[in-house]
Each structure stands twice: as structure tokens, then as C-alpha cells.
Design a protein around this motif. Structure first.
Motif: not given
Length: 567
Positions: A130-136, A163-167, A194-198
């Protein structure tokens, strides 16, 4: 100590291995070649390649063997089933490991939702990290059930399946040094992010990478992917149910950079998983598009293992985990057997899945169709225009006709009303906008699957039908409802947070297929998944324009814009 001795003795041929795959044509991820030999396994570990005998032997003379596939980024919730059930479906597709981001359920149920996913995943036949939700919530412009801060996440950051921090979806928060996102990034400094970079600018990309962000799954063209790879980022080739960027990104891959690419599904409905596949589908598409089969299989396994420092898997070599896929046809990938933890996976009879007491997540009152009336303030409105096979949209302007001070209809025929209604805290917040291109006629669809805050999203051409659809959702505890002529014509109940169910996956897929057929019958175009496409219209961190319970959101401005275009 005894296990190490046994491994050595078996590797030396002094004792038989537990399992030997005889005469295997296996993918060597280190040399990018197809090698041949016996693969000897003791317990869950490969202990030798060469000539071996085993207590159990499988003749692989006519088969290929490759490392188990890894889905580098997936939201299990989008399948509408729980992790245990999800694992039972995807292992048959060759998936032996996934990296899941549970931010969908976290938006509805907070850390309790994350705990639920982790606990249920322990019963799955695959490894789920799991990646922990970073933006909730995803941004400060939304109304989610919960807001998770760094102290909430800190409780699980050292869990052995985390494993770390989610997107990290709020790029402006990163580049502008938002204090809370900085705390989350610092907390994860020794983990993965993880990133989310559009559509990110070069300097913004530099800032994200400098903050520790390592991956991205939001590239839509080869040029964008090449920029990110050139700066050291891992780029995920996504093939979900609605967002399908794989074909567009494949031209970016070459012999020098292919080690920086991963496969992921991100959001994939249960019917697609069952009928089309998961990472196995990514592999087949890539090979069909001209990618070297060996490279495709390495991307599907070893690359993801390297990216996430899963050093015990992703390769066929002594000391690596015996997660293996046996298949025919190097191009067609016809899977024959899956080996997980050194044992052949065999589907068991339907299990009585562990269940929890589910409370309704619908914390709102019934609504009246009056809320969908839009007071006319100008002759032109901003409209969300769908883009085929993409989560991105365009901002367009369309003329309206008014009657008695309200919008009567749109001059453009393929425009529907769309609304998001807050459902977590009974605030009554809602906003009504317009969407073009879906094709739906004489029908309304309402659902509680509305990324990422999962409020109610409803679309239709009749206010009364929209009212009935929303109120039915409230009554059944969430899911999907379709209404025509004032009557409910189809529904799917999703009692877990309004986004998942414990129901048998095949039955869920059957229900979903039926709903999809009905939606097509009411005009929804083939290039759109009627429910996934709708679900992403409320996610403001994807270009170009989206809708939340607070208004119409422009990604470029990263702020709300007016519905009406005033001259």
C-alpha cells in the motif's frame, strides 16, 4: 539457519528441490534473453537454474516462464470489490504483486477505511502493498468525508506492507510549499512517493522530483513521458477502463530508457478485469503495437520491483521469490499456470469472505428536483466537453435558451446537466453544470463513485429523473442508479462506502455489464465507459475542467470559474 542449509543443499543437488520447472524457456531480465533450463524452487524461493530434480516436477518444454506481473499503481476500490476478492481475480491474469493506493475509501471512511483495506488484503492470494493516501481530499476545493493529515498517516508509515506515500495530486501545493504537504513528504523521505503530474511544466517537474516524488501515471503523450524519464522519473504506462494512455506512450520507449517504464491499471472495473485482463492486457497491447516481447515482460515485472525496492521479486534467478507465470505463445501470452510463493495456484471453491458490519455512508437528506434548476444569467455557459478514451476534458462555451428566468435547454443538442451533491456531512452543498459528448438521452445516471471525494454525481436531461436517481441512491446506501421516465430501470448497490461490495465478483460484473448495455441503449457512446467516465468528472486535479459540489473548476487556473460567460 535450517532453511538456508536446505536451500544450499538443494542448489548443490545434494537433495531434491520442492518443485522443479523442467526444461523451461524463461525470461532472463538481466540479459534480455530467453534462456533454457530447470528452475528449482525450495519453499517460496528459487534456489537454482540448471539441471535439477524435485519432489514435484512440471514439464515446461513447450512453455515460457516469466516473473509474476506487478501492477505498479491501482485503486482496488475501482473494481468495486474488496482486496481479497480482487486478488483472487487478478492472480489468474498472472498478477502476483500489486501496489495499491486506497485513497478512494479514505475519502469516504478516513483511516478506518485504510485499515479495512489492509486487514482484508491479508487474505488475498497475492502480495498487496500500500501507498498511504497523500491527498484526502485531493484539493482544498472539495468536500470529502474525511481529511487526512500527516499525523493520521504517521500511524501507518512504518507498517511492513506500506511502501510510502500515494500519488501526490496537488502539484500547486507542492510547488508553493504548502506546510501540510511538506510534512507528508518529509515523513516519507525514507520511503517511496508517487506522483500525479499531468501537463506539468519543466520547473514544476524539477520541484516535484526534488521533493521526493518518484513516479507518475498521468502522461498523455510521448513527449511528456520522455521529459519525465529524462529527469529520472519512472513513468507508468496506464491502461485502465477509462484512461488508456498506453498506446500513446509506447513510442517514448527505446533501448536506452525502457528500464524507467512500468505498467499500471490505476482504475479498472471488474468486468474489464474478468473479460480483458490487467497487466497481462498491457503486455499484449504493447507487443501488438511493436514493443519487443522480452522488454514488455521485463516492464511488467522487474522494472516495478526495482522502482519500489522489492528486491526479492521480479526476476528468475537464485534467491528471488518464486512468483512465476507459465504461458504459451510469446506474443499472445496464453497463461497456463501461475506459481505463487513456490506453489501452483489452484482456484478454490467460492469462499465465505470475511465480512464487516456495514453502516450507510449516505449522510444526507432526500433532494428535490428544484435544485437542478439553473437561473439564467447570460446567453452563454461554460461546458465540460468529454475527450474520447481520456480522463481529460475541454472547456467549451455553448449558447442557451431561457424560459421564465431559468435555462430551458442548450442550443447544442448533445449537452446534459451534470451535478455534484455533497453526501458526507449533510451540508446541502451542490452545483449544477453542463457536460457535452456523453450521448445519453431520455435517461439519468446517478452514482456515489465520484473521484476522489465520492459525493453523488448525477447526469441527465430531465430534472425529475435526476431527483429520483439521487434519492434512490440515498435509499440503497450508494452505488449506481439509472432512471428513465420517472422509474428506476437499473441499479447496483455498493454498500461499502458507496464504492464497493462483498458480492461475488462475477455477479458484480454481470450487473455492471447489464447497466452498461442499458446505458448504450440510451445513447452513451462506445468511446466512453458510462460510469467510469462520469466518475472522473468531479476530480479537479485532471485537466481541463471539472465539477465539484462547490462549482466549476478550471485546472489551468487551479480555481473555480463562473458557469456563465459574461461579455
Amino acid at each position: 539457519m535450517n532453511q538456508v542449509k536446505k536451500n544450499i543443499d538443494a542448489a548443490m543437488g545434494r537433495i531434491k528441490a520442492d518443485l522443479v520447472l523442467k526444461n523451461a524457456n524463461f525470461i532472463n531480465v538481466f540479459t534480455e534473453s530467453i534462456d533454457r533450463g530447470d528452475i528449482a524452487i525450495v519453499g517460496d524461493t528459487i534456489i537454482g537454474i540448471g539441471k535439477y530434480s524435485g519432489e514435484t516436477q512440471i514439464d515446461c518444454s513447450d512453455l515460457y516462464v516469466t516473473p509474476g506481473f506487478i501492477d505498479a499503481h491501482v485503486h482496488i476500490e475501482s473494481s468495486m470489490i474488496m482486496p481479497q476478492q480482487f486478488g483472487e481475480i487478478v492472480i489468474k491474469k498472472g498478477i502476483t504483486t500489486i501496489i495499491a493506493d486506497p485513497h478512494e475509501i479514505a475519502n469516504v471512511e478516513g483511516m478506518n477505511g485504510v485499515d479495512l483495506m489492509i486487514d482484508n488484503s491479508k487474505e488475498a492470494p497475492i502480495d498487496i502493498f500500500f501507498m498511504l493516501p497523500s491527498c484526502v481530499p485531493a484539493t482544498k476545493f472539495e468536500d470529502s468525508g474525511y481529511a487526512l493529515n500527516s499525523e493520521d498517516l504517521r500511524k501507518l508509515i512504518n507498517n511492513n506492507v506500506v511502501l510510502g506515500l500515494g500519488e501526490v495530486m496537488d502539484v500547486p501545493a507542492v510547488v508553493n510549499n504548502d506546510s501540510e504537504i511538506l510534512k507528508k513528504l518529509y515523513m516519507s523521505r525514507n520511503k517511496h512517493v508517487d506522483g500525479h503530474c499531468p501537463n506539468i511544466s519543466p520547473n514544476e517537474l524539477n520541484a516535484c522530483l526534488s521533493s521526493g516524488i518518484k513516479t507518475d501515471h498521468e502522461s498523455t503523450n510521448a513527449k511528456e513521458a520522455l521529459l519525465k524519464v529524462s529527469r529520472g522519473m519512472y513513468v507508468m504506462l496506464r491502461e485502465g477502463s477509462a484512461a488508456r494512455n498506453l498506446r500513446a506512450l509506447l513510442p517514448a520507449i527505446n533501448n536506452r530508457n525502457f528500464g524507467r517504464f512500468l505498467f499500471c491499471t490505476d482504475d479498472r472495473h471488474i468486468d474489464d478485469l474478468l473479460e480483458v485482463g490487467s497487466i497481462d492486457n498491457c503486455i499484449r497491447i504493447s507487443i501488438k503495437q511493436g514493443l519487443n516481447p522480452i522488454k514488455a515482460l521485463i516492464i511488467a515485472s522487474f522494472n516495478a520491483a526495482k522502482c519500489y525496492d522489492l528486491k526479492d521479486r521480479g526476476a528468475i534467478a537464485p534467491g528471488y521469490k518464486a512468483d512465476l507465470v507459465l504461458f504459451e505463445d510469446i506474443k499472445g501470452l496464453n497463461i497456463i499456470k501461475v506459481i505463487k510463493d513456490g506453489k501452483e495456484y489452484k482456484e478454490l471453491p467460492v469462499k465465505n469472505h470475511a465480512k464487516i458490519n456495514v453502516k450507510s455512508s449516505m449522510h444526507m437528506d432526500f433532494i428535490d428536483s428544484e435544485i437542478f434548476k439553473v437561473e439564467s444569467k447570460a446567453s452563454v455557459v461554460n461546458v465540460i466537453k468529454l475527450i474520447p478514451n481520456s480522463l481529460e476534458t475541454k472547456l467549451v462555451q455553448r449558447k442557451i435558451e431561457s424560459q421564465h428566468g431559468y435555462i430551458k435547454r442548450m442550443v447544442e443538442k448533445d449537452v446534459l446537466k451534470i451535478s455534484v451533491i455533497e453526501r458526507h456531512h449533510n451540508t446541502g452543498k451542490h452545483f449544477v453544470g453542463f457536460i457535452e459528448g456523453l450521448g445519453l438521452r431520455h435517461c439519468s445516471i446517478a452514482q456515489t463513485i465520484a473521484h476522489d471525494s465520492h459525493n453523488i454525481i448525477v447526469v441527465g436531461d430531465n430534472d425529475k429523473d435526476m431527483e429520483v436517481a439521487v434519492n434512490t441512491l440515498v435509499s440503497i446506501g450508494g452505488g449506481i442508479v439509472m432512471v428513465s421516465g420517472g422509474k428506476v430501470i437499473a441499479q447496483l448497490s455498493l454498500p461499502i462506502g458507496g464504492i464497493m461490495t462483498f458480492e461475488d465478483p462475477h455477479l458484480v460484473a454481470e450487473h455492471l455489464n447489464r447497466l452498461s448495455r442499458i446505458a448504450r441503449g440510451f445513447g452513451v457512446r462506445e468511446e466512453y465507459d458510462p460510469f467510469i467516465s462520469l466518475s472522473f468528472m468531479s476530480l479537479p486535479v485532471i485537466p481541463e475542467v471539472k465539477i465539484t459540489s462547490r462549482g466549476l473548476f478550471d485546472y489551468k487556473k487551479f480555481d473555480f470559474i463562473e458557469l456563465f460567460v459574461k461579455k
